[in-house]
Design a protein around this motif. Structure first.
Motif, short mmCIF file in Angstrom:
data_model
loop_
_atom_site.label_atom_id
_atom_site.label_comp_id
_atom_site.label_asym_id
_atom_site.label_seq_id
_atom_site.Cartn_x
_atom_site.Cartn_y
_atom_site.Cartn_z
N ALA A 195 6.67 8.50 -14.30
CA ALA A 195 5.51 8.15 -15.11
C ALA A 195 4.23 8.25 -14.30
N LEU A 196 4.29 7.78 -13.05
CA LEU A 196 3.12 7.84 -12.18
C LEU A 196 2.77 9.29 -11.85
N GLU A 197 3.78 10.09 -11.56
CA GLU A 197 3.55 11.49 -11.24
C GLU A 197 2.94 12.24 -12.42
N SER A 198 3.41 11.96 -13.64
CA SER A 198 2.87 12.61 -14.84
C SER A 198 1.39 12.27 -15.02
N ALA A 199 1.05 10.99 -14.83
CA ALA A 199 -0.35 10.58 -14.94
C ALA A 199 -1.20 11.24 -13.85
N ALA A 200 -0.63 11.36 -12.65
CA ALA A 200 -1.36 11.98 -11.54
C ALA A 200 -1.65 13.45 -11.83
N HIS A 201 -0.64 14.18 -12.28
CA HIS A 201 -0.83 15.61 -12.58
C HIS A 201 -1.87 15.82 -13.67
N ALA A 202 -1.91 14.92 -14.64
CA ALA A 202 -2.89 15.04 -15.73
C ALA A 202 -4.32 14.92 -15.22
N ARG A 203 -4.49 14.26 -14.07
CA ARG A 203 -5.83 14.10 -13.49
C ARG A 203 -6.04 14.98 -12.26
N GLY A 204 -5.13 15.93 -12.02
CA GLY A 204 -5.31 16.85 -10.92
C GLY A 204 -4.89 16.32 -9.57
N TYR A 205 -4.01 15.34 -9.54
CA TYR A 205 -3.51 14.77 -8.29
C TYR A 205 -2.06 15.19 -8.06
N GLU A 206 -1.69 15.27 -6.79
CA GLU A 206 -0.30 15.50 -6.42
C GLU A 206 0.28 14.21 -5.84
N VAL A 207 1.60 14.15 -5.75
CA VAL A 207 2.27 12.94 -5.29
C VAL A 207 3.29 13.30 -4.21
N VAL A 208 3.31 12.52 -3.13
CA VAL A 208 4.36 12.62 -2.12
C VAL A 208 5.12 11.30 -2.12
N VAL A 209 6.43 11.37 -1.95
CA VAL A 209 7.26 10.17 -2.08
C VAL A 209 8.16 10.01 -0.86
N ALA A 210 8.42 8.76 -0.48
CA ALA A 210 9.34 8.45 0.61
C ALA A 210 10.30 7.37 0.14
N ASN A 211 11.57 7.53 0.50
CA ASN A 211 12.60 6.56 0.15
C ASN A 211 12.83 5.63 1.34
N THR A 212 12.75 4.32 1.13
CA THR A 212 12.86 3.36 2.24
C THR A 212 14.27 2.79 2.41
N ASP A 213 15.11 2.93 1.40
CA ASP A 213 16.47 2.40 1.44
C ASP A 213 16.48 0.90 1.73
N TYR A 214 15.50 0.19 1.20
CA TYR A 214 15.38 -1.27 1.33
C TYR A 214 15.16 -1.72 2.77
N ARG A 215 14.76 -0.81 3.67
CA ARG A 215 14.57 -1.18 5.07
C ARG A 215 13.09 -1.39 5.35
N SER A 216 12.72 -2.59 5.78
CA SER A 216 11.32 -2.92 5.99
C SER A 216 10.70 -2.08 7.10
N GLU A 217 11.49 -1.75 8.14
CA GLU A 217 10.94 -0.93 9.22
C GLU A 217 10.62 0.49 8.73
N GLN A 218 11.44 1.00 7.80
CA GLN A 218 11.16 2.32 7.23
C GLN A 218 9.95 2.26 6.32
N LEU A 219 9.79 1.16 5.61
CA LEU A 219 8.63 0.97 4.76
C LEU A 219 7.35 1.05 5.57
N LEU A 220 7.30 0.33 6.70
CA LEU A 220 6.11 0.34 7.55
C LEU A 220 5.87 1.72 8.13
N SER A 221 6.92 2.37 8.61
CA SER A 221 6.79 3.69 9.21
C SER A 221 6.27 4.71 8.21
N SER A 222 6.82 4.70 7.00
CA SER A 222 6.39 5.66 5.97
C SER A 222 4.96 5.39 5.52
N ALA A 223 4.60 4.11 5.42
CA ALA A 223 3.23 3.76 5.03
C ALA A 223 2.23 4.27 6.06
#
Length: 364
Positions: free
Chosen positions: A97-125
């Motif tokens: 849903a977010l990606e669809s709204a983004a494309h409608a306004r000319g934005y692209e989206v990149v995504v990262a999967n954290t697997d519920y790991r807080s250290e991966q969350l911080l690293s990806s952010a």
């Protein structure tokens, strides 16, 4: 000699971007400025010239460096999304849903999967902030102690789903899990269920622990004779199946199983079917989230509906505010789940019903 080597190195290291731009301009018979206008989708170029430039770019297999262009402009049209578990359709639905709204306004989206790991969350952010994304959404259940400060310092629009607190550049979207879980427990109690089990995962994470705790509190409030049991597995179909297997092997025989989400509930249904236990005749099963799979599994799953498309739209509007609409930045937005009753729940068999005080409980 040194000057010659330096000159040669400069030519070799000169961005291929400019050289390719010159090649496109030469092939199309226009200036490099005109090529830039076309590739930047500016309306000042005649349609015939635009078509000629695009054809030349295609023939030369030219792809502009969008990241470098964003840095040069000082702004990006890319949004970053961090997700706890892309295998769970609930998270994927919000992303879509977010990606669809983004494309409608000319934005692209990149995504990262954290697997519920807080250290991966911080690293990806940190990585996405380094990519100069225009905004960042964390659709996660985990949290890192340093993350909020990192995101606050970035000064870009941030949205947290399920975690965090609002700040100047941080909007939070939160589901009232207490109300949703209480609705499920009270509904099952109204059907005569007094032996209930909860299937969860990652119980130490705030949003998931809230569902677990509310389950225990709600069962206790139903009746002094009500019994509850907690089991856990990994977030997924197999995790739900394994948790159900552990529950059934524990000696506790629930008349209702409440799952932390629909994804695990489908796994629970599979294990019950494998063991010849009929749903809902012998055991009622509920989920949480109301993903599409909940409607199409067999039996169709009673669950709590969370409006994922609406949440995706809210997140995008917070990251890329529309100047003509109400601004959401820096606020907390609370979503209340709604109970959806389907075929996987039914009355307890061979009982005379729940305790006499249950009418008062439901009325409350």
């Amino acid at each position: 000699m040194h000057g010659g080597r330096h000159s040669k190195a400069t030519m070799q290291n000169k961005p291929g971007e400019l050289m390719n731009l010159n090649a496109v301009a030469k092939k199309a018979g226009v200036s490099t400025a005109t090529v830039s206008r076309v590739l930047n989708d500016l309306d000042v170029v005649k349609s015939s010239t635009r078509a000629r430039v695009l054809k030349a770019a295609q023939d030369l297999n030219y792809h502009p460096n969008l990241h470098a262009r964003s840095l040069a402009r000082g702004k990006s049209r890319t949004l970053g999304i961090l997700i706890s578990n892309m295998e769970n359709p609930f998270f994927f639905d919000i992303f879509r849903a977010l990606e669809s709204a983004a494309h409608a306004r000319g934005y692209e989206v990149v995504v990262a999967n954290t697997d519920y790991r807080s250290e991966q969350l911080l690293s990806s952010a940190r990585l996405m902030i380094g990519w100069r994304v225009a905004g960042l959404a964390a659709i996660v259940s985990e949290m890192d102690a340093d993350l909020v400060q990192v995101l606050t310092d970035s000064r870009i629009p941030i949205v947290f789903y399920d975690v965090g607190t609002p700040r100047k550049n941080i909007t939070t979207v939160r589901v009232d899990y207490r109300k949703g879980m209480k609705k499920i427990v009270e509904y099952l109690y109204s059907l005569g269920h007094l032996r209930m089990a909860f299937v969860g995962h990652h119980s130490t994470l705030g949003p998931l622990n809230e569902r677990r705790k509310t389950f225990l509190d709600s069962v206790a409030q139903c009746s002094p004779s009500a019994e509850a049991r907690i089991v856990a597995g990994t977030d997924g179909l197999e995790g739900g199946r394994e948790a159900a297997r552990d529950l059934l092997g524990s000696g506790f025989h629930p008349t209702a199983i409440i799952c932390v989400n629909d994804f695990m509930a489908v796994g629970v249904l599979r294990e019950l079917r494998e063991q010849g236990i009929r749903v809902p005749q012998e055991v009622s099963v509920t989920g949480f989230d109301n993903i599409r799979l909940a409607e199409f599994c067999s039996p169709a799953l009673t669950t709590a509906h969370i409006p994922r498309e609406q949440i995706g739209q809210i997140i995008f509007q917070s990251l890329v505010p529309d100047p003509e609409k109400e601004q959401l930045t820096g606020r907390e937005i609370v979503i209340e789940p709604e109970l959806v009753v389907r075929e996987s729940t039914g009355p307890v068999r061979n009982t005379r019903g729940a305790a006499g005080n249950h009418e008062k409980l439901v009325a409350d």
